[in-house]
Design a protein around this motif. Structure first.
Motif, PDB file in Angstrom:
ATOM      1  N   ARG A 201       8.877  -5.099 -18.973  1.00 41.17           N
ATOM      2  CA  ARG A 201       9.706  -3.887 -18.989  1.00 41.17           C
ATOM      3  C   ARG A 201       9.596  -3.133 -17.666  1.00 41.17           C
ATOM      4  NH1 ARG A 201       7.982   0.956 -19.709  1.00 41.17           N
ATOM      5  NH2 ARG A 201       6.075   0.295 -20.785  1.00 41.17           N
ATOM      6  N   ARG A 202       8.379  -2.927 -17.190  1.00 41.88           N
ATOM      7  CA  ARG A 202       8.187  -2.182 -15.942  1.00 41.88           C
ATOM      8  C   ARG A 202       8.807  -2.913 -14.750  1.00 41.88           C
ATOM      9  NH1 ARG A 202       4.184   1.793 -15.528  1.00 41.88           N
ATOM     10  NH2 ARG A 202       3.189   2.352 -17.508  1.00 41.88           N
ATOM     11  N   LEU A 203       8.635  -4.222 -14.709  1.00 43.32           N
ATOM     12  CA  LEU A 203       9.183  -5.017 -13.613  1.00 43.32           C
ATOM     13  C   LEU A 203      10.692  -4.866 -13.524  1.00 43.32           C
ATOM     14  CD1 LEU A 203       8.989  -7.213 -11.402  1.00 43.32           C
ATOM     15  CD2 LEU A 203       9.102  -8.912 -13.230  1.00 43.32           C
TER      16      LEU A 203
ATOM     17  N   ARG B 240      15.979  -2.822 -11.665  1.00 46.14           N
ATOM     18  CA  ARG B 240      17.250  -2.179 -12.028  1.00 46.14           C
ATOM     19  C   ARG B 240      17.455  -0.890 -11.235  1.00 46.14           C
ATOM     20  NH1 ARG B 240      20.220   1.170 -15.392  1.00 46.14           N
ATOM     21  NH2 ARG B 240      21.607   0.155 -16.915  1.00 46.14           N
ATOM     22  N   GLU B 241      16.400  -0.101 -11.099  1.00 49.44           N
ATOM     23  CA  GLU B 241      16.506   1.159 -10.359  1.00 49.44           C
ATOM     24  C   GLU B 241      16.859   0.910  -8.897  1.00 49.44           C
ATOM     25  OE1 GLU B 241      13.919   5.227  -9.457  1.00 49.44           O
ATOM     26  OE2 GLU B 241      13.054   3.599 -10.655  1.00 49.44           O
ATOM     27  N   THR B 242      16.238  -0.120  -8.307  1.00 49.50           N
ATOM     28  CA  THR B 242      16.565  -0.478  -6.924  1.00 49.50           C
ATOM     29  C   THR B 242      18.040  -0.838  -6.801  1.00 49.50           C
ATOM     30  OG1 THR B 242      14.328  -1.279  -6.518  1.00 49.50           O
ATOM     31  CG2 THR B 242      16.039  -2.065  -5.037  1.00 49.50           C
ATOM     32  N   LEU B 243      18.544  -1.602  -7.747  1.00 50.17           N
ATOM     33  CA  LEU B 243      19.950  -1.999  -7.728  1.00 50.17           C
ATOM     34  C   LEU B 243      20.871  -0.791  -7.807  1.00 50.17           C
ATOM     35  CD1 LEU B 243      22.247  -4.121  -8.007  1.00 50.17           C
ATOM     36  CD2 LEU B 243      21.759  -4.177 -10.464  1.00 50.17           C
ATOM     37  N   VAL B 244      20.593   0.108  -8.727  1.00 49.44           N
ATOM     38  CA  VAL B 244      21.476   1.250  -8.960  1.00 49.44           C
ATOM     39  C   VAL B 244      21.411   2.256  -7.814  1.00 49.44           C
ATOM     40  CG1 VAL B 244      21.874   3.245 -10.469  1.00 49.44           C
ATOM     41  CG2 VAL B 244      21.439   0.985 -11.461  1.00 49.44           C
ATOM     42  N   THR B 245      20.220   2.516  -7.312  1.00 49.07           N
ATOM     43  CA  THR B 245      20.068   3.572  -6.308  1.00 49.07           C
ATOM     44  C   THR B 245      20.289   3.100  -4.878  1.00 49.07           C
ATOM     45  OG1 THR B 245      17.671   3.197  -6.167  1.00 49.07           O
ATOM     46  CG2 THR B 245      18.449   4.837  -7.767  1.00 49.07           C
ATOM     47  N   SER B 246      20.020   1.807  -4.608  1.00 48.95           N
ATOM     48  CA  SER B 246      20.066   1.327  -3.229  1.00 48.95           C
ATOM     49  C   SER B 246      21.090   0.233  -2.970  1.00 48.95           C
ATOM     50  CB  SER B 246      18.676   0.831  -2.801  1.00 48.95           C
ATOM     51  OG  SER B 246      17.720   1.860  -2.903  1.00 48.95           O
TER      52      SER B 246
ATOM     53  N   ALA C 181      29.877 -11.563  -2.710  1.00 49.19           N
ATOM     54  CA  ALA C 181      30.523 -12.139  -3.898  1.00 49.19           C
ATOM     55  C   ALA C 181      29.966 -11.563  -5.196  1.00 49.19           C
ATOM     56  CB  ALA C 181      30.339 -13.656  -3.887  1.00 49.19           C
ATOM     57  N   SER C 182      29.179 -10.508  -5.083  1.00 51.58           N
ATOM     58  CA  SER C 182      28.475  -9.991  -6.262  1.00 51.58           C
ATOM     59  C   SER C 182      29.425  -9.399  -7.301  1.00 51.58           C
ATOM     60  CB  SER C 182      27.491  -8.901  -5.829  1.00 51.58           C
ATOM     61  OG  SER C 182      26.893  -8.288  -6.947  1.00 51.58           O
ATOM     62  N   PRO C 183      29.102  -9.574  -8.585  1.00 50.34           N
ATOM     63  CA  PRO C 183      29.825  -8.858  -9.637  1.00 50.34           C
ATOM     64  C   PRO C 183      29.590  -7.356  -9.492  1.00 50.34           C
ATOM     65  CG  PRO C 183      28.459 -10.615 -10.547  1.00 50.34           C
ATOM     66  CD  PRO C 183      28.048 -10.439  -9.125  1.00 50.34           C
ATOM     67  N   PRO C 184      30.362  -6.528 -10.191  1.00 49.87           N
ATOM     68  CA  PRO C 184      30.118  -5.084 -10.175  1.00 49.87           C
ATOM     69  C   PRO C 184      28.705  -4.761 -10.646  1.00 49.87           C
ATOM     70  CG  PRO C 184      32.234  -5.583 -11.203  1.00 49.87           C
ATOM     71  CD  PRO C 184      31.532  -6.895 -11.009  1.00 49.87           C
ATOM     72  N   VAL C 185      28.151  -3.669 -10.133  1.00 54.32           N
ATOM     73  CA  VAL C 185      26.793  -3.268 -10.491  1.00 54.32           C
ATOM     74  C   VAL C 185      26.663  -3.095 -11.999  1.00 54.32           C
ATOM     75  CG1 VAL C 185      25.102  -1.397 -10.297  1.00 54.32           C
ATOM     76  CG2 VAL C 185      26.214  -2.290  -8.245  1.00 54.32           C
ATOM     77  N   GLU C 186      27.707  -2.586 -12.662  1.00 56.28           N
ATOM     78  CA  GLU C 186      27.620  -2.377 -14.110  1.00 56.28           C
ATOM     79  C   GLU C 186      27.434  -3.694 -14.858  1.00 56.28           C
ATOM     80  OE1 GLU C 186      31.739  -1.701 -16.097  1.00 56.28           O
ATOM     81  OE2 GLU C 186      31.958  -1.049 -14.012  1.00 56.28           O
ATOM     82  N   VAL C 187      27.965  -4.786 -14.320  1.00 56.72           N
ATOM     83  CA  VAL C 187      27.766  -6.100 -14.929  1.00 56.72           C
ATOM     84  C   VAL C 187      26.321  -6.558 -14.702  1.00 56.72           C
ATOM     85  CG1 VAL C 187      28.435  -8.538 -14.846  1.00 56.72           C
ATOM     86  CG2 VAL C 187      30.182  -6.755 -14.765  1.00 56.72           C
TER      87      VAL C 187
ATOM     88  N   ILE D 139      20.652  -7.316 -16.826  1.00 56.60           N
ATOM     89  CA  ILE D 139      19.234  -6.961 -16.805  1.00 56.60           C
ATOM     90  C   ILE D 139      18.821  -6.353 -18.138  1.00 56.60           C
ATOM     91  CG2 ILE D 139      17.520  -5.421 -15.773  1.00 56.60           C
ATOM     92  CD1 ILE D 139      19.000  -5.801 -13.083  1.00 56.60           C
ATOM     93  N   ASP D 140      19.629  -5.434 -18.651  1.00 54.71           N
ATOM     94  CA  ASP D 140      19.316  -4.811 -19.940  1.00 54.71           C
ATOM     95  C   ASP D 140      19.206  -5.863 -21.044  1.00 54.71           C
ATOM     96  OD1 ASP D 140      19.437  -2.369 -18.653  1.00 54.71           O
ATOM     97  OD2 ASP D 140      21.452  -1.875 -19.360  1.00 54.71           O
TER      98      ASP D 140
END
Length: 266
Positions: free
Chosen positions: A127-129, A134-140, A176-182, A187-188
């Protein structure tokens, strides 16, 4: 480019070789290209099929609530469209979670199962990992997420030796990345996954394999799988990190290939 329609999504797949059907199912990145070194090895004896998960690569980037069960259903639908009644399956990380679902819910679809660098259910470390990733992805953003992730996915010596290649790989992957929401939904999905209580139901011949220096799915996850899946065999590689199939394909292919060929000979 070969794609098959499975309900509301197109799934990109590739196949090589002839013989018994072998599905190589990738991890969270969802990219079938992860298995390049295995395809070359196993296509001599098997019809090897790889695919991009829904939400990854050249498959449809569906905006849905992803789950491991949904990913497993996509694999089964792909098998149906390819006319495969039952197959050998090698699942790496998230692909191994997918393999567990199929072995528990649809055991007749598998001839053998390789659980590669995977886990049976969440715990505080997992969970922590993935909260951190996920936080890195969303914020950075995606590129920062990729740069940070590789420090846990591959051994330090391999990163040092492949810096230029990684820079270019991350550039292409981000473009080529999918949207961040995907990506966050996927991850969830793996953080929610937990099939520990049903490991004893798996009767498919199973190999559990992990590298001793894996930092994403440490050996204790594989020990748990091997202990609770009846008659499972455990192989611990000396090194290669979480990406052992790419980093040190020789020892990985030898162990997995010997198991698959032994099962096919029965």
């Amino acid at each position: 480019m070969p794609k098959l329609v499975i309900g509301e999504a197109d799934i990109y797949y590739e196949e090589a070789g002839q013989g018994p059907d072998l599905l190589l199912v990738p991890g969270l990145s969802g990219l079938g290209a992860f298995w390049t070194h295995q395809v070359e090895e196993f296509k001599r004896d098997f019809r090897v099929i790889t695919h991009d998960h829904r939400g990854a690569g050249q498959s449809t980037h569906s905006r849905i609530r992803y789950s491991v069960e949904q990913m497993a259903d996509d694999v089964l639908r792909l098998m149906d469209r390819l006319g495969i009644a039952a197959a050998h399956l090698v699942g790496h990380s998230t692909g191994g979670a997918i393999g567990q679902v199929i072995a528990q819910d649809h055991p007749g679809r598998l001839q053998s199962l390789v659980l590669s660098a995977t886990w049976a259910g969440r715990d505080p470390f997992f969970r922590r990992l993935f909260e951190s990733r996920r936080e890195t992805l969303v914020t950075s953003g995606v590129e920062a997420y990729l740069r940070a992730s590789v420090l846990m996915l591959a051994p330090p010596w391999w990163i040092r030796a492949n810096d230029a290649m990684l820079v270019e790989q991350h550039r292409r992957t981000a473009a080529a990345s999918p949207p961040v929401e995907v990506l966050t939904s996927r991850i969830d999905a793996i953080v929610r996954f937990d099939r520990r209580a049903r490991l004893g139901e798996i009767r498919t011949p199973t190999l559990v394999i992990v590298a001793a220096d894996d930092m994403i799915t440490p050996r204790f996850y594989s020990d748990e799988l091997a202990e609770h899946i009846p008659a499972a065999k455990l192989v611990v590689l000396d090194g290669g990190g979480h990406f052992a199939p790419s980093v040190l394909p020789g020892p990985y292919n030898a162990a997995v290939g010997a198991f698959l060929r032994a099962q096919d000979a029965k």
